[in-house]
Write an enzyme that holds these catalytic residues in place. Sequence first.
Site, PDB file in Angstrom:
ATOM      1  N   ASP A   1      -1.810  47.089  43.125  1.00  0.00           N
ATOM      2  CA  ASP A   1      -0.874  47.187  44.245  1.00  0.00           C
ATOM      3  C   ASP A   1      -1.676  47.730  45.436  1.00  0.00           C
ATOM      4  O   ASP A   1      -2.809  48.205  45.301  1.00  0.00           O
ATOM      5  CB  ASP A   1       0.334  48.057  43.916  1.00  0.00           C
ATOM      6  CG  ASP A   1       1.534  47.721  44.819  1.00  0.00           C
ATOM      7  OD1 ASP A   1       1.335  47.150  45.906  1.00  0.00           O
ATOM      8  OD2 ASP A   1       2.674  48.045  44.450  1.00  0.00           O
TER       9      ASP A   1
HETATM   10  C1  NOJ Z   1       3.397  47.192  47.962  1.00  0.00           C
HETATM   11  C2  NOJ Z   1       4.508  46.809  47.021  1.00  0.00           C
HETATM   12  O1  NOJ Z   1       4.684  47.823  46.048  1.00  0.00           O
HETATM   13  C3  NOJ Z   1       4.267  45.480  46.328  1.00  0.00           C
HETATM   14  O2  NOJ Z   1       5.428  45.144  45.609  1.00  0.00           O
HETATM   15  C4  NOJ Z   1       3.890  44.408  47.310  1.00  0.00           C
HETATM   16  O3  NOJ Z   1       3.701  43.197  46.657  1.00  0.00           O
HETATM   17  C5  NOJ Z   1       2.613  44.833  48.032  1.00  0.00           C
HETATM   18  N1  NOJ Z   1       2.843  46.090  48.725  1.00  0.00           N
HETATM   19  C6  NOJ Z   1       2.139  43.780  49.032  1.00  0.00           C
HETATM   20  O4  NOJ Z   1       3.025  43.705  50.073  1.00  0.00           O
END
Ligand code: NOJ
Length: 789
Positions: free
Chosen positions: A315
């Site tokens: 993430d």
């Molecule tokens: C953080 C989020 O937790 C995740 O779900 C997302 O895909 C990414 N950022 C990219 O935007």
Amino acid sequence: MNKLLSSLKALVSVGTCTSLAAITFFAPICSPLISISAQQKRKSVQTKQETVKLRVADQQARQRANALLAQMTLAEKIGQLNQLFFFSSLQKEESMNDGIRKGEIGSLLFVTDPATINRFQKIAVSESRLKIPLIFGFDVIHGFHTIFPVPIAMAASWDPKMVERAQTVAAREARAAGINWTFAPMVDIARDPRWGRIVEGSGEDPYLGAAMSRAQVRGFQGDRIGSPEHLLACVKHFAGYGAAEGGRDYDAANISDAQLWNVYLPPFKAAVDAGVGSVMSAYMDLNDVPATGNRWLLRDVLRKDWKFGGFVVSDADSVNDLKTHGFARDSQDAAVKALTAGVNMEMSFNATVYRKNLANAVKQNQVSIRDIDDMVRPLLETKIKLGLFENPYVDEAKVKSIFENPAHREAAKTAAERSAVLLKNQNNLLPLSKTAYKKIAVIGPLADSRQNTLGSWSLAMDINETSTILAGLKTKLGTGTQVEFAPGVQIGRIVPSVFDMTLKEKHPPAWTEVQAANEFKKAVALAKDSDIALMVLGENQDMSGEQASRSTLDLPGRQLELVQAVVAAGKPVVVVLINGRPLDITWVAQNVPSILEAWYPGSEGGNAIAELLFGDAVPGGKLPFTWIKHAGQIPLYYSHNLTQNPGEQEKRYWHEKAVPLYPFGYGLSYTTFAFSNLKVNQPEIKIGASVEVTVDVKNTGTRAGDEVVQLYIHQQAGGASRPIRELKGFERVALAAGETKTARFKLGPDELRYWNASTKAWVQEAENFDVWVGNDSSASLHSTFRVTQ
Ligand code: NOJ
């Protein structure tokens, strides 16, 4: 966090493209009952041939990837492991071009403009040494240009085929714009609605969650990775994010092994079995080990046990955050820990921990070249399978026509209609007659807000194409009925959301006290002066989603006071809810005759809700979570264990009943249904064999409607206490007035086994089982069967 905040500022400009081409593909929406037909047999032969072809394609991709690896320098290999955000309003393309040219970047995320995508890709495939294309990622969560209902809503449809079609549309639109990869589906089980991200998943149940997970992977990816007009899917957040302590986003999750295997992991396993090509590691600590550095999760479970052959992306900045968690000593340690745990690609704002540290780590023998190759290979294989080497560019000329395909809007409308849940309908107030009301009051802060009709993760749409509930009602009723609107109150967060940077429609300026008092009075006066009040209440979209957790579940602002005042005005009242979690609506449920849960219904939301309110569509959705009365009951989910004094389950608190407002699986219709003739085809089976359960469901009312037949089981004794009920089958069935259909379910080893905490293994036990069938988790039609050695 500051980094995140400043990077998010740029999201405002995301989604500037306006594009796409038309293809009709919608199979009629129906829910056939389970039966093996000649057609299915043919399909299974085809599937086998397809599997053989796939294996050949896998082998070819492996050979090509190995040939490429043999030519790559260490820096180029590390470059492939690097994914960066690109926010067009903040960053200059030139700074990115340089990295792409040098082979330092394998992927970009958040670029949604096809022309920009083509420019970046051109640098990669014509100016970098090995001409390896970039893979472009984006959060295509519930639509791209056409916005579908939020994922919790789509789960409430209990209609995996519809969900698959919705994500097929999302994939087509995103792919047309040049996106190759979506960070979805989000399959985190959530049993604590304080957690804002409950809106992004399928609710509390692993069986329903697994069904939605499979459907979404199929919708995004098609039959295989590289299917035309499809995307690479990424199941997230692996794993346990939904169990964040106190429902506080990003806080640690402490989950027992039994709960992990039986509740939190099954939707991920379902995605892997459906062929998902990528997995995103979660932000939080899972039982003290951060998920992004969790070797057990990413290697032992995912790769060894489940045989996952794709790649893992972190993430955002979570490799860097291994330091912040107090898990890695420094950046190099973070890089080594994430890589050896099994994270192939680092998603990063600008920390680029892999890029800055892996070469040193190799030099110091902390990781080997072989380790690096093993991480790069699946990324290259994926780019090969996606066809990016052959077709790196997007056809900019086709984008608009695809975005404008009317079938996409139709699919979004159908999805919103099928997701809505009718919570209460005293004396059949709904559906409303189109002629009985001369003047209709539409009241509430969410009735005419385009952004709030769409829900979070709506970034690349054209906000002007949103049908709010007010607009939908006006379109439906035309000029014959006077439809007047008064917001009555304003609602807003106390701590602003960082994601508000992405809003295409800003929050309106806050009213002064005098204005607020006047607006409140105006709304009540309008209700008095109208024949009926339709109130649209709930939460703004930024109150539900990432960084949108809360410690209470009440209706924000003065909405409760407003509905109380409107009810006191004495006219019939209908409440439509716009939200992504159960809210404390006990007063509303006691005092308002009809309540329709609309969720964040998407681009066609207003039109769909108007169809439902006036009976041109019939609600058939069911709750994907237990609707608790208030936050003090958390956690309260239907599949709890029997425990001590199960007969007194409701008396667990001394001051109120420990029961939810509405059970899991609950939802009404404009017609009525009756279940009968529950049969289990054998009283006894051997371990490993299956029983067939059949039940008749009849539409006993006077209009057509859908019922969701739900099957629950309970294992009466064994090597562990098993939940009082577990969902193990469901089917949404369309029935004409008076029609009866037979639903069939199979219960075999997959449904009857569970992970046992004392043997630390999956077991199927020779025990007695209860079976219940009905239309929610309190179903009463009952039978039993026995499993023997
Ligand atoms: C953080 C989020 O937790 C995740 O779900 C997302 O895909 C990414 N950022 C990219 O935007």
